[in-house]
Design an enzyme around this catalytic site. Structure first.
Site, PDB file in Angstrom:
ATOM      1  N   HIS A 476       0.836  -1.205   0.000  1.00 50.30           N
ATOM      2  CA  HIS A 476       0.000   0.000   0.000  1.00 50.30           C
ATOM      3  C   HIS A 476       0.873   1.258   0.000  1.00 50.30           C
ATOM      4  CE1 HIS A 476      -3.564   2.479   1.195  1.00 50.30           C
ATOM      5  NE2 HIS A 476      -2.600   3.233   1.694  1.00 50.30           N
ATOM      6  N   GLU A 477       1.775   1.327   0.955  1.00 49.43           N
ATOM      7  CA  GLU A 477       2.616   2.522   1.054  1.00 49.43           C
ATOM      8  C   GLU A 477       3.511   2.652  -0.167  1.00 49.43           C
ATOM      9  OE1 GLU A 477       1.757   4.717   3.011  1.00 49.43           O
ATOM     10  OE2 GLU A 477       0.491   3.455   4.274  1.00 49.43           O
ATOM     11  N   HIS A 480       1.735   4.450  -2.876  1.00 50.20           N
ATOM     12  CA  HIS A 480       1.868   5.902  -2.709  1.00 50.20           C
ATOM     13  C   HIS A 480       3.263   6.335  -3.165  1.00 50.20           C
ATOM     14  CE1 HIS A 480      -1.788   6.818  -0.545  1.00 50.20           C
ATOM     15  NE2 HIS A 480      -1.510   6.042   0.477  1.00 50.20           N
ATOM     16  N   HIS A 483       3.487   6.690  -6.776  1.00 48.74           N
ATOM     17  CA  HIS A 483       2.752   7.886  -7.198  1.00 48.74           C
ATOM     18  C   HIS A 483       3.683   9.111  -7.106  1.00 48.74           C
ATOM     19  CE1 HIS A 483      -1.432  10.070  -6.759  1.00 48.74           C
ATOM     20  NE2 HIS A 483      -0.953  10.168  -7.972  1.00 48.74           N
TER      21      HIS A 483
END
Ligand SMILES: [Zn+2]
Length: 687
Positions: A476-477, A480, A483
């Site tokens: 998940h991290e 990010h 991104h």
């Protein structure tokens, strides 16, 4: 009169020197807490002078001399501010906390002075009014819209007394949110449950025992002792595995009651005051509630759209949980445990049911999820989807020996960014997992190299073995992180994760899907000792167990999301006692007592120290996007489908805030997102 800082002292301040070290990293090794105040002073002066110069220039406003000039300004301030807040979260100290408390209102006052600058806003506003006549390309127009919206939300349109009041509210909120987080850190650091002897360790697998030994050592208990702390990576496995019902209850209560103890760390009055100030703020802007004010700047646009989504999940989840409760109650009877079951029983009983029905034991899985192997897995996925490679550079000067640094290269071998991995829990780090940047990508100064960090709170062990939940958090991290790393924009305000709050979780939640991809697990989920690949039977069980207990997870999340919306929808001037309000909401919603909530208001950092007020729903909003987006791959039959990955890169991961989120999504998917993929994924739709 206050004495000026001597020039020699400023010259010796590492925060004020150009960053000449590798990759332009911050001066982690030289910086000390006392450097921040004088450096901030200088940076604030510089930025205000820049803003004055933009506002006072004789030329009429143009996009370049006003909006772009503003985006390119404040370099020193941004640089110091990012380092300061990142260190305060990842590696704090009593000295740094003192600086933080002292600086919080001053930084807020400074940011307010910039955001309320009348001369600058007048120029931006005049450009904004003529925005469609300026012949701007999409990205320039997006920056103008973005900056204008920032100024309006910050109160630049307000005049006279309301303007002044607005500034004071912002300062007080900055102080209170800092206090909220520090209270919580203090309560978590003070709480420890020593485990005495084998009887207290009953049911705990070796991985949890090892984490409990580390926690005990960290808290200064004698060698070989065991202890539980409130860190989720230890408390949650304890609640799952400990067969000591009395100890589970203690840990469960310890977590629930964080921030709700009378005394100096009581977050109840802090939260109540924050809510009152937010109500006043919304009223100043002419909105009926804080939620209405906050949602202006979201993809969802209004509270109706949010409630509609949350309610689509809430009732089906409760219905499904009622079925699950029957299975758990039957299990409790079989084990001669008391019924009805309590909140501190649910995880433990669910684990027993899971083991029986899926014959899946977390302790059996963990050896296949060594942290290093899972890091290799996420890098591999980023390589297959986006052509990235990661090259570790040991020995880079960082802020803690556990932090690692990788160079990130694109398909052509070009260095596109730097990735820092800070994976272990320690008392100087806040809880949870998050991504942050030390520098964002933009084309300022001929192009900047993003420095992106991921923080996790895994219990350090040798080797560190992760639960599958931990693996999802890691992915998940990293979503990010990608991104931030893949960002290709010109303007800093639109860079990477600087997108609307209910869009920002799409790249992260989407990336979690690849953690469950059989192709990825077959390659990387290898036993840490033997190197043997995860057995197919175990993998099948893991995949089949995906929807298990999803009703519980949905309720744990959706309850707090609904309470957040209710709390921030209160009209201005409604005094609130947060504990009472929460209890009353729980009754009205029918939050099942044996499930409870993932967060309670007195420790809900998302709302009171994290910028997610009237915004906790964004995870589910993004999940709708994410489930629908991953189906784009599923529909091709290839989780690494080249064209789909290329569109994902082009329209989602690299575009930052260049485009309206709804438009960007449509460009990727060819249509609007549909909710059913999310409900189906959670097993909440009749299949
Ligand atoms: Zn996230």
């Amino acid at each position: 009169m206050k004495q000026e800082t001597p020039v020699a002292a400023l010259a010796a301040n590492p925060l004020l020197r150009n960053r000449t070290g590798p990759y332009g990293l911050p001066p982690f090794r030289e910086v000390r807490p006392e450097h921040f105040e004088p450096a901030f002073e200088q940076a604030m002066r510089e930025q205000l002078a820049e803003v004055d110069a933009i506002a006072n220039q004789p030329e009429p406003p143009t996009f370049h001399n006003t909006v772009q000039a503003f985006d390119r300004g404040g370099r020193l301030y941004t640089r110091i501010d990012l380092l300061f807040h990142n260190l305060a979260a990842s590696e704090t100290s009593p000295q740094l906390q003192t600086v933080q408390r002292e600086m919080a209102p001053r930084l807020a006052a400074h940011e307010n002075a910039v955001a309320m600058h009348e001369g600058l806003f007048a120029r931006i506003d005049s450009l904004h009014r003529r925005r469609h006549e300026l012949d701007l390309d999409d990205e320039d127009l997006a920056l103008l819209e973005r900056v204008h919206c920032d100024f309006v939300l910050a109160g630049a349109k307000l005049a006279g007394q309301s303007r002044e009041r607005h500034g004071r509210i912002a300062e007080e909120l900055a102080q209170l949110t800092t206090r909220f987080a520090q209270n919580l850190l203090a309560e978590e650091a003070a709480w420890v449950l020593p485990l005495e002897g084998e009887a207290d360790l009953a049911g705990l697998p070796e991985s949890v025992r090892a984490a409990a030994r580390n926690a005990a050592a960290e808290r200064g208990l004698p060698a070989g002792a065991h202890a539980v702390t409130l860190s989720p990576s230890l408390a949650e496995p304890f609640l799952t595995f400990s067969s000591r019902r009395d100890l589970r209850e203690k840990v469960w209560r310890g977590r629930v009651e964080r921030g709700a103890h009378a005394g100096e760390h009581d977050n109840r009055p802090v939260a109540a005051r924050i809510v009152a100030l937010r109500q006043e703020l919304a009223a100043l802007h002419g909105y009926a509630s804080y939620a209405d004010y906050a949602l202006v700047d979201r993809m969802a646009q209004d509270t109706g759209a949010v409630l509609d989504l949350l309610e689509k999940a809430w009732e089906p989840a409760k219905a499904k949980a009622a079925q699950d409760r029957e299975r758990l109650t039957a299990m409790a009877r079989q084990l001669r445990e008391p019924t009805p079951i309590a909140a501190w029983d649910w995880r433990w009983l669910a684990e027993k049911v899971r083991q029986q029905e899926f014959d899946l034991d977390d302790a059996e899985l963990k050896p296949y999820f060594a942290l290093d192997n899972m890091i290799a897995a996420m890098f591999d996925v980023a390589g297959r989807l986006f052509g990235l490679t990661f090259v570790e550079q040991p020995g880079a000067p960082l802020y803690h020996p556990d932090v690692r640094l990788w160079e990130v290269h694109d398909r052509t071998g070009r260095l596109i960014g730097v990735f820092l991995g800070d994976n272990f829990a320690r008392p100087t780090k806040r809880s949870g997992a998050w991504m942050n940047v030390y520098r964002s990508q933009s084309e300022i100064d001929g192009g900047t190299l993003p420095i992106v960090a991921n923080n996790n709170n895994f219990a350090k062990a040798d080797p560190t073995l992760l639960s599958f939940e931990d693996v999802r958090t890691l992915f998940h991290e990293f979503g990010h992180g990608l991104h931030g790393l893949l960002s290709q924009v010109r303007h800093e305000r639109l860079s990477g994760t600087c997108v609307l709050r209910d869009f920002v979780e799409l790249p992260s939640q989407l990336f979690e899907n690849w953690a469950l991809e059989p192709q990825v697990l077959e390659r990387h989920a290898r036993h840490w000792k033997t190197g043997e690949t995860i057995p197919q039977a175990l993998l099948d069980k893991l995949l089949r167990a995906r929807q298990f207990d999803q009703a519980w997870a949905t309720i744990q999340y959706t309850g707090p999301a609904l309470i957040d919306m209710a709390l921030h929808s209160l009209p201005a001037g409604t005094p609130v006692d947060v504990a009472q309000f929460e209890a009353q909401q729980q009754r009205a919603l029918g939050v099942p007592e044996d499930i409870g909530q993932r967060h309670h208001l007195t420790h809900f950092q998302h709302l009171f120290a994290g910028g997610y007020a009237a915004g906790y729903y964004v995870y589910m909003w993004a999940e709708v996007l994410e489930a629908d987006a991953f189906d784009a791959f599923t529909e091709t039959g290839d989780p690494f489908h080249g064209d789909t990955a290329e569109r994902l890169h082009r329209h989602i991961y690299s575009t930052g805030g260049k485009h309206q989120p709804a438009k960007a999504y449509r460009a990727f998917r060819g249509r609007d997102p549909q909710v059913d993929s999310m409900l189906r994924k959670r097993g909440l739709l009749p299949s």
